[in-house]
Motif scaffolding. Structure first.
Motif, PDB file in Angstrom:
ATOM      1  N   ILE A  61     -48.067  27.362 -23.117  1.00 39.41           N
ATOM      2  CA  ILE A  61     -47.224  26.205 -23.422  1.00 39.41           C
ATOM      3  C   ILE A  61     -45.827  26.400 -22.844  1.00 39.41           C
ATOM      4  O   ILE A  61     -45.183  25.434 -22.399  1.00 39.41           O
ATOM      5  N   VAL A  62     -45.340  27.641 -22.797  1.00 44.21           N
ATOM      6  CA  VAL A  62     -44.041  27.915 -22.176  1.00 44.21           C
ATOM      7  C   VAL A  62     -44.089  27.588 -20.682  1.00 44.21           C
ATOM      8  O   VAL A  62     -43.176  26.948 -20.140  1.00 44.21           O
ATOM      9  N   LEU A  63     -45.155  27.978 -20.012  1.00 42.86           N
ATOM     10  CA  LEU A  63     -45.261  27.706 -18.577  1.00 42.86           C
ATOM     11  C   LEU A  63     -45.458  26.218 -18.292  1.00 42.86           C
ATOM     12  O   LEU A  63     -44.993  25.715 -17.266  1.00 42.86           O
ATOM     13  N   LEU A  64     -46.139  25.506 -19.201  1.00 44.64           N
ATOM     14  CA  LEU A  64     -46.293  24.050 -19.039  1.00 44.64           C
ATOM     15  C   LEU A  64     -44.923  23.376 -19.008  1.00 44.64           C
ATOM     16  O   LEU A  64     -44.622  22.570 -18.120  1.00 44.64           O
ATOM     17  N   PHE A  65     -44.069  23.721 -19.958  1.00 46.02           N
ATOM     18  CA  PHE A  65     -42.762  23.073 -20.039  1.00 46.02           C
ATOM     19  C   PHE A  65     -41.794  23.629 -18.994  1.00 46.02           C
ATOM     20  O   PHE A  65     -40.877  22.915 -18.565  1.00 46.02           O
ATOM     21  N   PHE A  66     -41.997  24.856 -18.578  1.00 45.53           N
ATOM     22  CA  PHE A  66     -41.205  25.407 -17.478  1.00 45.53           C
ATOM     23  C   PHE A  66     -41.449  24.611 -16.195  1.00 45.53           C
ATOM     24  O   PHE A  66     -40.505  24.207 -15.502  1.00 45.53           O
ATOM     25  N   LEU A  67     -42.709  24.346 -15.888  1.00 47.71           N
ATOM     26  CA  LEU A  67     -43.051  23.572 -14.691  1.00 47.71           C
ATOM     27  C   LEU A  67     -42.613  22.114 -14.834  1.00 47.71           C
ATOM     28  O   LEU A  67     -42.228  21.478 -13.850  1.00 47.71           O
ATOM     29  N   LEU A  68     -42.656  21.589 -16.047  1.00 41.21           N
ATOM     30  CA  LEU A  68     -42.178  20.231 -16.281  1.00 41.21           C
ATOM     31  C   LEU A  68     -40.674  20.148 -16.015  1.00 41.21           C
ATOM     32  O   LEU A  68     -40.191  19.211 -15.369  1.00 41.21           O
ATOM     33  N   GLY A  69     -39.927  21.154 -16.474  1.00 44.51           N
ATOM     34  CA  GLY A  69     -38.492  21.172 -16.252  1.00 44.51           C
ATOM     35  C   GLY A  69     -38.113  21.263 -14.787  1.00 44.51           C
ATOM     36  O   GLY A  69     -37.047  20.785 -14.375  1.00 44.51           O
ATOM     37  N   LEU A 244     -35.663  24.038 -20.166  1.00 44.96           N
ATOM     38  CA  LEU A 244     -34.336  24.259 -19.593  1.00 44.96           C
ATOM     39  C   LEU A 244     -34.384  25.323 -18.491  1.00 44.96           C
ATOM     40  O   LEU A 244     -33.647  25.229 -17.498  1.00 44.96           O
ATOM     41  N   ALA A 245     -35.256  26.306 -18.635  1.00 41.81           N
ATOM     42  CA  ALA A 245     -35.431  27.303 -17.576  1.00 41.81           C
ATOM     43  C   ALA A 245     -35.936  26.642 -16.308  1.00 41.81           C
ATOM     44  O   ALA A 245     -35.499  26.976 -15.191  1.00 41.81           O
ATOM     45  N   GLY A 246     -36.849  25.691 -16.463  1.00 36.31           N
ATOM     46  CA  GLY A 246     -37.323  24.928 -15.311  1.00 36.31           C
ATOM     47  C   GLY A 246     -36.210  24.113 -14.680  1.00 36.31           C
ATOM     48  O   GLY A 246     -36.094  24.033 -13.448  1.00 36.31           O
ATOM     49  N   MET A 247     -35.359  23.495 -15.519  1.00 38.54           N
ATOM     50  CA  MET A 247     -34.214  22.733 -15.014  1.00 38.54           C
ATOM     51  C   MET A 247     -33.274  23.607 -14.188  1.00 38.54           C
ATOM     52  O   MET A 247     -32.723  23.170 -13.177  1.00 38.54           O
TER      53      MET A 247
END
Length: 392
Positions: A61-69, A244-247
């Motif tokens: 789930i962390v990687l999902l939102f990382f890529l989304l960011g 935010l990391a993805g951003m």
């Protein structure tokens, strides 16, 4: 002689189940998210509180939102907000606000009511995007509006998750608690923006100098997990930290360099999140709060249809395209699962039932959206082109 079941064997069988269900989902044209949740429900007695599965699910789930960011640098966020904010705010009011009010009228606490509102709020980005692509509707006039709504929801939902995560300890929800949470969110976001504009501005050149893909995986996933972990340390959600990391990394020129490295690990780990969520749902006690469940399902569908009918024209769509968009935004999925993971006891069962039912109904309505629109407005008349012969 009793031998303990090896964790390695269990992990292998889970991966084989994931492969089979993914393959089956393609064959029967059903989003694999639903099948993964159902598998988790079936295996709940065997896998309940499994630490290895839980850890893998958190990474997924962390990687999902990382890529989304990664899709949202600061400039793009500003551009989207200028055009979609009226419809986006309408969505917040209808799907999050009114749903919270309905749940409160049924006797739930303010926290539980807001939890239900959060679960109902966001349309499933993965299900909707997959159906748009599978059904050849990417070029439709309403698709840009739908994707803009999904992006708006993707920005609001992590904040909802962070707020719920922060108050899920059972402490009373006060204005001071809320302000402290918002302050932490703003601080973490500001730090991400500063790092993105400074440290990670020239990150692309650094990545180009890394020839060994193994080291690159360790670096990128390490950044995602570390910022997600920092959010947890501050009492926020790892989902917001990962986003935010993805951003931060979205400021580099070519995000596909990051995506192609992280995608395989995300695709391996993410199904375990939905399976783990399924294991936390206990259906042995029947359907909890059946009246509220039916009311929420009906309203959640009506709210998205209303969003299309009212919000579509605000975005510049025709009435026909607006209605088609509304009926195509009803499926709930990954964000609802993330938010529902905060729930406990009967609320967890209630949430799981709602997500599974809403996902199925949403997919059916997506399929029927063009037919429903044609019944209301009639079949669209194809414009005849006056073709002139050259020289005539």
């Amino acid at each position: 002689m009793h031998t303990e079941f090896p964790a390695l064997l269990g992990a292998g069988l889970i991966l084989l189940f994931i492969f089979y269900l993914g393959y089956l989902a393609i064959k029967i044209k059903l989003p694999n998210v639903i099948l993964y949740i159902i598998l988790g429900i079936i295996l709940a007695d065997v896998l309940h509180d499994n630490e290895l599965l839980h850890f893998a699910s958190e990474i997924g789930i962390v990687l999902l939102f990382f890529l989304l960011g990664l899709e949202f640098n600061v400039e793009r966020l500003g551009g989207i907000a200028k055009r979609i904010w009226p419809s986006g705010l309408l969505d917040v009011v209808l799907s999050l606000g009114v749903t919270t009010g309905i749940a409160f009228l049924f006797g739930l606490s303010p926290f539980e009511s807001f939890l239900v509102g959060g679960i109902v709020y966001a349309t499933s980005s993965s299900i909707t995007a997959k159906l748009l692509d599978d059904r050849g509707r990417m070029a439709n006039t309403e698709t840009e509006f739908m994707l803009a709504i999904l992006i708006f929801e993707d920005l609001v939902a992590p904040i909802v998750v962070a707020i719920l995560f922060g108050v899920s300890s059972g402490e009373s929800f006060t204005s001071l608690t809320f302000l402290l949470l918002v302050g932490k969110i703003i601080g973490l976001t500001a730090l991400a923006i500063v790092l993105g504009k400074t440290v990670f501005k020239k990150f692309e050149r650094f990545l180009d100098r890394i020839d060994d893909e193994d080291f690159k995986i360790a670096l990128l996933i390490g950044i995602a997990l570390s910022y997600g972990g920092l959010a947890l340390f501050l009492g926020l959600s790892e989902v917001l930290g990962a986003f935010l990391a993805g951003m931060m990394l979205a400021e580099i020129g070519r995000i596909e360099k990051v995506e192609q490295t992280v995608f395989p690990v995300r695709d391996l780990m993410l199904p375990t999140f939905f399976i783990y969520f399924g294991t936390t749902i206990n259906l042995g006690d029947g359907v909890p709060m059946a009246g509220l469940l039916i009311s929420i399902i009906v309203w959640s569908i009506f709210s998205k249809v209303l969003l299309g009918i009212i919000g579509g024209p605000l975005y510049g769509l025709s009435k026909r395209a607006s209605m088609r968009a509304g009926f195509s935004l009803c499926a709930r999925g990954e964000f609802s699962v993330v938010i529902a993971s905060v729930a406990t006891g009967m609320m967890k069962v209630f949430s799981g039932l709602y997500i599974v039912i809403a996902a199925f109904i949403g997919m059916i309505l997506f399929e029927q959206a063009p037919k429903i629109t044609n019944k209301v407005y009639g079949k669209p008349v194809k414009k005849k082109r006056n073709l002139k012969v050259p020289g005539s």
